[in-house]
Design a protein around this motif. Structure first.
Motif, short mmCIF file in Angstrom:
data_model
loop_
_atom_site.label_atom_id
_atom_site.label_comp_id
_atom_site.label_asym_id
_atom_site.label_seq_id
_atom_site.Cartn_x
_atom_site.Cartn_y
_atom_site.Cartn_z
N LEU A 96 0.85 -1.19 0.00
CA LEU A 96 0.00 0.00 0.00
C LEU A 96 0.89 1.24 0.00
O LEU A 96 2.06 1.19 0.38
CB LEU A 96 -0.93 0.02 1.21
N SER A 97 0.31 2.36 -0.39
CA SER A 97 1.07 3.61 -0.47
C SER A 97 1.26 4.22 0.91
O SER A 97 0.65 3.79 1.90
CB SER A 97 0.34 4.61 -1.37
N ILE A 98 2.09 5.26 0.96
CA ILE A 98 2.29 6.00 2.21
C ILE A 98 0.96 6.54 2.72
O ILE A 98 0.60 6.38 3.90
CB ILE A 98 3.30 7.15 2.01
N ALA A 99 0.21 7.19 1.83
CA ALA A 99 -1.07 7.80 2.22
C ALA A 99 -2.05 6.75 2.74
O ALA A 99 -2.73 6.94 3.75
CB ALA A 99 -1.68 8.56 1.04
N GLU A 100 -2.11 5.61 2.06
CA GLU A 100 -3.03 4.56 2.47
C GLU A 100 -2.65 3.99 3.82
O GLU A 100 -3.52 3.67 4.64
CB GLU A 100 -3.06 3.46 1.40
N ASN A 101 -1.37 3.83 4.08
CA ASN A 101 -0.93 3.32 5.37
C ASN A 101 -1.23 4.29 6.50
O ASN A 101 -1.66 3.89 7.58
CB ASN A 101 0.57 3.01 5.33
N ILE A 102 -1.01 5.59 6.25
CA ILE A 102 -1.22 6.58 7.31
C ILE A 102 -2.69 6.65 7.70
O ILE A 102 -3.03 6.72 8.89
CB ILE A 102 -0.70 7.96 6.85
N PHE A 103 -3.58 6.61 6.72
CA PHE A 103 -5.01 6.83 7.01
C PHE A 103 -5.85 5.56 6.86
O PHE A 103 -7.07 5.64 6.68
CB PHE A 103 -5.56 7.93 6.09
N LEU A 104 -5.20 4.40 6.98
CA LEU A 104 -5.92 3.14 6.78
C LEU A 104 -7.08 2.98 7.76
O LEU A 104 -8.17 2.53 7.39
CB LEU A 104 -4.94 1.97 6.94
N SER A 105 -6.87 3.37 9.02
CA SER A 105 -7.90 3.15 10.04
C SER A 105 -8.80 4.36 10.27
O SER A 105 -9.84 4.24 10.90
CB SER A 105 -7.24 2.77 11.37
N HIS A 106 -8.40 5.53 9.74
CA HIS A 106 -9.19 6.73 10.02
C HIS A 106 -9.10 7.73 8.85
O HIS A 106 -8.63 8.84 9.01
CB HIS A 106 -8.70 7.41 11.31
N PRO A 107 -9.55 7.32 7.66
CA PRO A 107 -9.44 8.22 6.50
C PRO A 107 -10.40 9.42 6.59
O PRO A 107 -11.53 9.28 7.08
CB PRO A 107 -9.83 7.32 5.33
N ARG A 133 10.25 13.70 1.89
CA ARG A 133 9.85 14.40 0.67
C ARG A 133 9.18 13.48 -0.34
O ARG A 133 8.93 13.87 -1.48
CB ARG A 133 11.08 15.06 0.03
N GLU A 134 8.92 12.23 0.05
CA GLU A 134 8.32 11.26 -0.87
C GLU A 134 6.89 11.66 -1.24
O GLU A 134 6.19 12.31 -0.48
CB GLU A 134 8.33 9.87 -0.23
N HIS A 135 6.47 11.18 -2.42
CA HIS A 135 5.09 11.42 -2.86
C HIS A 135 4.16 10.52 -2.06
O HIS A 135 4.50 9.38 -1.73
CB HIS A 135 4.97 11.11 -4.36
N PRO A 136 2.96 10.99 -1.73
CA PRO A 136 2.02 10.17 -0.96
C PRO A 136 1.69 8.83 -1.61
O PRO A 136 1.29 7.89 -0.92
CB PRO A 136 0.78 11.06 -0.86
N ASP A 137 1.83 8.72 -2.95
CA ASP A 137 1.52 7.48 -3.65
C ASP A 137 2.67 6.47 -3.62
O ASP A 137 2.51 5.34 -4.10
CB ASP A 137 1.16 7.76 -5.11
N THR A 138 3.80 6.83 -3.06
CA THR A 138 4.94 5.92 -3.01
C THR A 138 4.61 4.69 -2.18
O THR A 138 4.07 4.80 -1.07
CB THR A 138 6.17 6.62 -2.40
N LEU A 139 4.91 3.51 -2.71
CA LEU A 139 4.65 2.27 -1.98
C LEU A 139 5.65 2.11 -0.83
O LEU A 139 6.82 2.46 -0.97
CB LEU A 139 4.73 1.06 -2.90
N ILE A 140 5.18 1.56 0.27
CA ILE A 140 6.04 1.32 1.43
C ILE A 140 7.21 0.41 1.05
O ILE A 140 8.34 0.60 1.52
CB ILE A 140 5.24 0.70 2.59
N THR A 141 6.96 -0.57 0.20
CA THR A 141 8.02 -1.51 -0.18
C THR A 141 9.17 -0.83 -0.91
O THR A 141 10.28 -1.39 -0.97
CB THR A 141 7.44 -2.64 -1.06
N ASP A 142 8.93 0.36 -1.45
CA ASP A 142 9.98 1.09 -2.17
C ASP A 142 10.78 2.01 -1.25
O ASP A 142 11.65 2.75 -1.73
CB ASP A 142 9.37 1.90 -3.31
#
Length: 525
Positions: A96-107, A133-142
């Motif tokens: 999942l992306s950075i944004a998705e991980n941060i707001f997974l439980s409380h979007p 400085r990463e883009h919010p769409d960057t995957l955690i695995t990257d």
């Protein structure tokens, strides 16, 4: 300054084992409070009580937060008040992306529908706060591990954190990433956010902590106000282990013999990117009774080199020659490597070293089933005898060999991993970050085991990111950078400055002809 948090008389037991005994612990608003102690001292248990992992009623004592007694039923209750815990094993979803991980439980949502514009806007703001400085769409695995830690902190900030608990946050980080993370904690302190820092790295604790509390055997044994008195590591260690460690490392009386492992012109390519050469024409040698260290920054290729040697467990298009005890061998698989007398203790013991859900007995015998399974059937008595022998020999602290390995402290889990490989009777043992995430007392015991192996004539290779550790236990240190060895020092000549200079300047030290120019004696054609 008034206390934000008070834990009064906290006691906790598990099936008759007392993990915490009448612990008192306070945190002031806007301070960094370090919690240190040996593995098994009760640090993580205390934090699980605080964060609601162990709910009210499962422990004795009281939790006072911001002037009111709190009775947390689960972790959601503590998070609602801004008490956020970041465990050593990061709770991020790699794909999942950075944004998705941060707001997974409380979007952020509008009329029951996720507001993606708000998600991206708030993610950018949070990443700016933690210095990413990463883009919010960057995957955690990257992302590297250091940046993943910062994403975890950004996730905590998104929950309006008041008290941040970090369990060994720098255990897997290099020096630069560790320094960046600690600087971020200092910045949070200026914003009024309190932090509890659990760490075995006492130099980092001394750098950032306002106060230090030491736990031993589930009790509070010392408290240090860093602003009122100097922070002495010897005092902390003495409180942790209840004894003086006049020397951090046991004495070594090296008796070095003939070469037991020789590697020539070893090259390895990345398994997913076949055009990328990761290990570049490496030459390497270990002698009997010798402890050889491999130093280098994260990404230098140390682990990849070790795993490729161990039955080609990592990499592709692997070329080069290996000789064990003077005879060339073809280690095309992990079983072949084990049979030839090579063993590798992984840096990631929880994922790759032990099966946490299995008991100590099964983990110890896992790599040597032939010894306890005549005619392909496991002899329970032989297995019990072998596991019990290693439990005694390695001083593994457990109720019995039937205890689940995941219930042991990190240091004892590491001893189980070592026992597993020692049971294979290797001639060469490669230890990858053998003391990562364990306390100074357990480290000393691991160093003693390394000495015993060397004295028995084994060849030992130690990969470590802690240069003082390499300087303290090794007879020779090889320096790796960008997939190649760029320096080599005898123990008496090595210093941290020389090692870093070799890494940064990428120059190979040599006293004449390189070893690769010499024939491998006794090698079979």
């Amino acid at each position: 300054m008034t206390a934000m948090l008070e834990m009064r008389g906290v006691s906790k037991s598990f099936t008759g084992v007392q993990a915490l005994r009448d612990v008192n612990f306070t945190v002031r608003a806007g301070e960094i409070h370090a919690l240190v102690g040996e593995n098994g001292a009760g640090k993580s248990t205390l934090m699980k009580v605080l964060s609601g992992v162990y709910p009210h009623g499962s422990y004795e004592g009281a939790i006072i937060f911001e002037g009111e007694e709190r009775r947390f039923r689960d972790i959601n209750d503590s998070e609602a008040l801004g008490i956020i815990i970041i465990h050593q094993e990061l709770a991020l979803i790699p794909l999942l992306s950075i944004a998705e991980n941060i707001f997974l439980s409380h979007p952020p949502a509008r009329l029951g529908i996720i507001d993606r514009d708000a998600v991206y806007r708030q993610t950018r703001e949070l990443l700016a706060q933690v210095g990413l400085r990463e883009h919010p769409d960057t995957l955690i695995t990257d992302l590297g591990v250091g940046k993943q830690q910062l994403v975890e902190i950004a996730k905590a900030l998104s929950k309006r954190v008041r008290l941040l608990i970090l369990d060994e946050p720098t255990a897997s980080l290099n020096e630069a990433d560790s320094a960046a993370l600690l600087d971020r904690l200092l910045a949070f302190r200026e914003q009024g956010i309190a932090s509890i820092l659990i760490s075995h790295k006492l130099n980092e604790v001394a750098r950032v902590a306002d106060r230090i509390t030491v736990l031993r055997d589930g009790r509070t044994v010392d408290s240090i106000d860093c602003g009122a008195q100097p922070v002495e590591e010897d005092r902390i260690i003495r409180s942790m282990v209840n004894r003086d460690l006049a020397h951090r490392f046991p004495e070594r009386h090296a008796r070095i013999g003939s070469p037991v492992l020789e590697v020539r012109n070893w090259s390895v390519y990345h398994p997913l990117h076949p055009e990328r050469q990761v290990i570049k024409n490496v030459d390497f040698q270990v002698r009997r009774g010798e402890v050889v260290g491999i130093a280098g920054l994260m990404g230098a290729g140390r682990t990849e080199f070790a795993m490729s040697l161990f039955g080609r467990a990592w990499g592709r298009n692997i070329t080069g020659r290996i000789a064990l005890e003077g005879c060339e061998v073809e280690l095309s698989s992990v079983p072949a490597a084990i049979d030839a007398g090579l063993a590798y203790v992984t840096e990631d013991r929880k994922q790759l070293g032990v099966i946490l859900a299995d008991d100590v007995r099964k983990n110890i015998t896992l790599a040597s089933l032939a010894q306890v399974a005549p005619r392909w059937v496991i002899d329970d008595v032989a297995e019990l005898r072998a596991a019990s022998d290693y439990r005694t020999r390695m001083r593994i602290r457990c109720s019995d060999v039937y205890q689940e390995t995941g219930q042991l402290s990190g240091g004892n889990q590491q001893k189980v991993v070592l026992s597993k490989w020692l049971m294979t009777d290797p001639q060469v043992l490669i230890l990858d970050e053998p003391t990562r995430g364990i306390d100074v007392g357990a480290k000393y015991e691991i160093y003693c085991i390394i000495n015993e192996l060397a004295e028995a004539g084994k060849g030992v290779v130690v990969i470590s990111s802690e240069m003082p550790e390499l300087l303290g236990i090794c007879d020779r240190i090889c320096v790796m950078n960008d997939g190649a060895f760029v320096g080599e020092f005898a123990s008496g000549d090595a210093t941290q400055e020389k090692i870093m200079r070799a890494i940064m300047h990428n120059k190979r030290t040599s006293n004449g002809a390189r070893e690769s120019d010499m024939p491998m004696e006794g090698v079979r054609p």
